[in-house]
Scaffold this active site. Structure first.
Site, PDB file in Angstrom:
ATOM      1  N   ARG A 261      28.683  -6.198 -59.811  1.00  0.00           N
ATOM      2  CA  ARG A 261      27.986  -7.445 -59.516  1.00  0.00           C
ATOM      3  C   ARG A 261      28.546  -8.099 -58.279  1.00  0.00           C
ATOM      4  O   ARG A 261      29.762  -8.235 -58.120  1.00  0.00           O
ATOM      5  CB  ARG A 261      28.091  -8.399 -60.712  1.00  0.00           C
ATOM      6  CG  ARG A 261      27.446  -7.762 -61.935  1.00  0.00           C
ATOM      7  CD  ARG A 261      27.222  -8.721 -63.059  1.00  0.00           C
ATOM      8  NE  ARG A 261      26.650  -7.980 -64.193  1.00  0.00           N
ATOM      9  CZ  ARG A 261      26.441  -8.491 -65.386  1.00  0.00           C
ATOM     10  NH1 ARG A 261      26.745  -9.770 -65.619  1.00  0.00           N
ATOM     11  NH2 ARG A 261      25.921  -7.769 -66.346  1.00  0.00           N
ATOM     12  N   ARG A 276      36.191 -12.398 -63.949  1.00  0.00           N
ATOM     13  CA  ARG A 276      34.980 -12.207 -63.149  1.00  0.00           C
ATOM     14  C   ARG A 276      35.265 -11.241 -62.015  1.00  0.00           C
ATOM     15  O   ARG A 276      35.836 -11.599 -61.003  1.00  0.00           O
ATOM     16  CB  ARG A 276      34.508 -13.564 -62.601  1.00  0.00           C
ATOM     17  CG  ARG A 276      33.102 -13.555 -61.993  1.00  0.00           C
ATOM     18  CD  ARG A 276      32.639 -14.946 -61.637  1.00  0.00           C
ATOM     19  NE  ARG A 276      32.543 -15.821 -62.793  1.00  0.00           N
ATOM     20  CZ  ARG A 276      31.496 -15.869 -63.620  1.00  0.00           C
ATOM     21  NH1 ARG A 276      30.430 -15.125 -63.385  1.00  0.00           N
ATOM     22  NH2 ARG A 276      31.505 -16.675 -64.666  1.00  0.00           N
ATOM     23  N   GLU A 348      32.306 -16.600 -72.551  1.00  0.00           N
ATOM     24  CA  GLU A 348      31.317 -15.565 -72.838  1.00  0.00           C
ATOM     25  C   GLU A 348      31.925 -14.168 -72.800  1.00  0.00           C
ATOM     26  O   GLU A 348      32.628 -13.807 -71.852  1.00  0.00           O
ATOM     27  CB  GLU A 348      30.190 -15.649 -71.806  1.00  0.00           C
ATOM     28  CG  GLU A 348      29.132 -14.588 -72.023  1.00  0.00           C
ATOM     29  CD  GLU A 348      28.094 -14.541 -70.904  1.00  0.00           C
ATOM     30  OE1 GLU A 348      28.025 -15.493 -70.114  1.00  0.00           O
ATOM     31  OE2 GLU A 348      27.373 -13.531 -70.828  1.00  0.00           O
ATOM     32  N   SER A 351      26.353 -11.037 -74.552  1.00  0.00           N
ATOM     33  CA  SER A 351      25.097 -11.754 -74.469  1.00  0.00           C
ATOM     34  C   SER A 351      24.047 -10.876 -75.132  1.00  0.00           C
ATOM     35  O   SER A 351      23.857  -9.730 -74.730  1.00  0.00           O
ATOM     36  CB  SER A 351      24.767 -11.983 -72.993  1.00  0.00           C
ATOM     37  OG  SER A 351      23.804 -12.985 -72.854  1.00  0.00           O
ATOM     38  N   ARG A 390      36.816  -8.298 -70.371  1.00  0.00           N
ATOM     39  CA  ARG A 390      37.047  -9.600 -71.000  1.00  0.00           C
ATOM     40  C   ARG A 390      37.646  -9.440 -72.399  1.00  0.00           C
ATOM     41  O   ARG A 390      38.413 -10.283 -72.858  1.00  0.00           O
ATOM     42  CB  ARG A 390      35.753 -10.412 -71.061  1.00  0.00           C
ATOM     43  CG  ARG A 390      35.332 -10.903 -69.680  1.00  0.00           C
ATOM     44  CD  ARG A 390      34.197 -11.904 -69.739  1.00  0.00           C
ATOM     45  NE  ARG A 390      33.847 -12.320 -68.386  1.00  0.00           N
ATOM     46  CZ  ARG A 390      32.875 -13.174 -68.083  1.00  0.00           C
ATOM     47  NH1 ARG A 390      32.143 -13.698 -69.060  1.00  0.00           N
ATOM     48  NH2 ARG A 390      32.624 -13.503 -66.840  1.00  0.00           N
TER      49      ARG A 390
END
Length: 426
Positions: A261, A276, A348, A351, A390
């Site tokens: 990403r 991230r 988070e 999802s 994560r």
RNA sequence: GGAGAGGUGGCUGAGUGGCUGAAAGCGCUCCCCUGCUAAGGGAGUAUGGGCUGAUACCCCAUCGAGGGUUCGAAUCCCUCCCUCUCCGCCA
């Protein structure tokens, strides 16, 4: 993509629904363009019908040695009209298609109102955040101290938002991945897949990342290929142009892949550590189900993702994303947020979304309800099960001791080669 | 990367300008026949769109994709994509 029939039937309702996302849909403008399309299409098709009939008669006349000059002259005139009508139709179509492909999915009525993550609705919590009787370290402090995380060399060779894991930390990272894959394939009925990490633009359009979110992607060779931002893209695209038998549903796949990403627009956000990254690993679950089953499938999918957190003894909560925070393609999304002691916050880690027929229409993924009936779009869903990086962070931070070592959860034993604690001096 | 051969319905596979949305076979569905089984006979069997009360009829489009030639293209021409075979390179 929205069902054009729904759009035509009640554009007002569509506009109201999308307004909850903060998306403005000009229903009147759409209706006007749609009316133009209809007229242009009818005219073009009736001209084509005339041309087809005449051409057929020319053929018959010729075969019987008759003169067809007159008919040929007539059909030539038709051809010119037809060309004009078709050009007009094509340009209207192009505008409508561009519009349609840029429209987000309709929200499920259950989606809470709101404009940002503050307005997400907490559904439930599991586990108690640990009360440490010492100041807990964050995952970077823990692992850099052991010499198992090298952010400096990663930055030197690749830039910011990359990392190098070493030794037992890399082992733990791999163990987490293996654990997740085995759990979901053996106990939750997903079939493991190995898929391409480079996909074309059409695939990304199919799942909804394109055309709107180009800036989040890494492109190669002049946009011939893009690095996948999630395994959702290749897994869902397995169903492109496919008609499944009803007996093949539910269709459940899992893949472990790196995800890439660009993280445009997140400057200054989560700059520390592994939270991230431009490159991270994720175990992704994708389902295609009968439309009547998709609501219950979302609940089940979420429970499958939760099972990983529970086995790892990580406290978390489940939130239902509000209209302003939910993704472009999703009708409804539950986020799993894991407790991070260093941030004293839930973050988070998964999802889970129901896309209903939105992606299925884009990729023409259908099923045959039963013999005789015509095919209709399946409903697709996906969820992280989980984001591995994560999860690694959460394990380190939640299971740390005062001496800076970390207890490895028992469920990882089969892959840990006998290592039960990290950061213990030999 | 080089040379060659190909891409047609669920599958195999015919089809080099009109009567082909597509022969034939296989598969599948229904019906008939048949003590059971096997064999046999008949009918049906693509997708999207328009029209419609209709998943009926009718109309349009689709034979890898896009463009062109033609009154008319699965068939002729161009570009691209993909598959296969051989060679090269390579984990």
């Amino acid at each position: 993509m929205l069902d054009p029939k729904v759009l035509r039937a009640d554009p007002r309702a569509v506009a109201d629904n999308l307004a909850r996302r903060g998306f403005t849909f000009d229903a009147a403008m759409y209706a006007e363009l749609e009316a133009e399309r209809k007229a242009a299409q009818s005219e073009a098709e009736s001209l084509q019908a005339q041309r087809n009939t005449l051409s057929k008669r020319i053929g018959e006349a010729r075969q019987q040695g008759e003169d067809a000059t007159e008919m040929m002259a007539e059909v030539t005139g038709l051809g010119e009209q037809l060309e004009h009508r078709q050009a007009a139709l094509a340009s209207i179509r192009q505008r409508l298609d561009a519009w349609l492909i840029g429209m987000p999915n309709l929200l499920d009525p259950e989606v809470p109102d709101g404009k940002d993550p503050q307005d997400n609705l907490e559904l439930r919590r599991w586990g108690e955040p640990v009360e440490f009787d010492f100041e807990p370290l964050d995952h970077v402090q823990l692992s850099e101290h052991w010499g198992l995380l090298d952010m400096r060399q990663a930055a030197a060779m690749s830039g910011a938002r990359f990392s190098v894991l070493q030794g037992e930390l890399a082992l733990l990272h791999r163990a987490l991945t293996q654990f997740m894959l085995d759990l979901h394939t053996r106990q939750h009925g997903y079939e493991e897949c190995y898929v391409p990490y480079l996909v074309n633009a059409a695939s990304l359009e199919g799942t909804g990342q394109l055309p709107k979110f180009r800036a989040d992607l890494f492109a190669l060779d002049g946009e011939q290929h893009f690095l996948i931002p999630t395994a959702e893209v290749p897994l869902t695209n397995l169903l492109r142009d496919t008609i499944l038998e009803a007996s093949e549903l539910p269709w459940k796949k899992i893949a472990h892949t790196p995800c890439f990403r660009a993280e445009a627009g997140s400057y200054g956000m989560d700059t520390r550590g592994l939270i991230r990254q431009h490159q991270f690993e994720k175990v992704e679950l994708v389902l295609a189900v009968h439309p009547e089953e998709s609501e219950s499938a979302l609940e089940e999918l979420t429970i499958h993702a939760e099972a990983v957190l529970q086995a790892l003894e990580l406290p978390y909560r489940v939130v239902s994303l509000c209209g302003g925070d939910i993704g472009f393609a999703a009708a409804r999304t539950y986020d799993l947020e894991v407790w991070l002691p260093s941030q004293k916050a839930y973050r988070e880690i998964s999802s889970c979304s129901n896309f209903r027929d939105f992606q299925a229409r884009r990729i023409k993924a259908r099923f045959r309800p039963d013999q005789e009936k015509s095919p209709q779009p399946v409903h697709t869903l996906n969820g992280s099960g989980l984001a591995v990086g994560r999860t690694l962070v959460a394990v380190l931070e939640n299971h740390q001791s005062e001496d800076g070592s970390v207890q490895i959860p028992d469920c990882l034993a089969p892959w840990m080669n006998g290592v039960t604690r990290l950061g213990v001096a030999e």
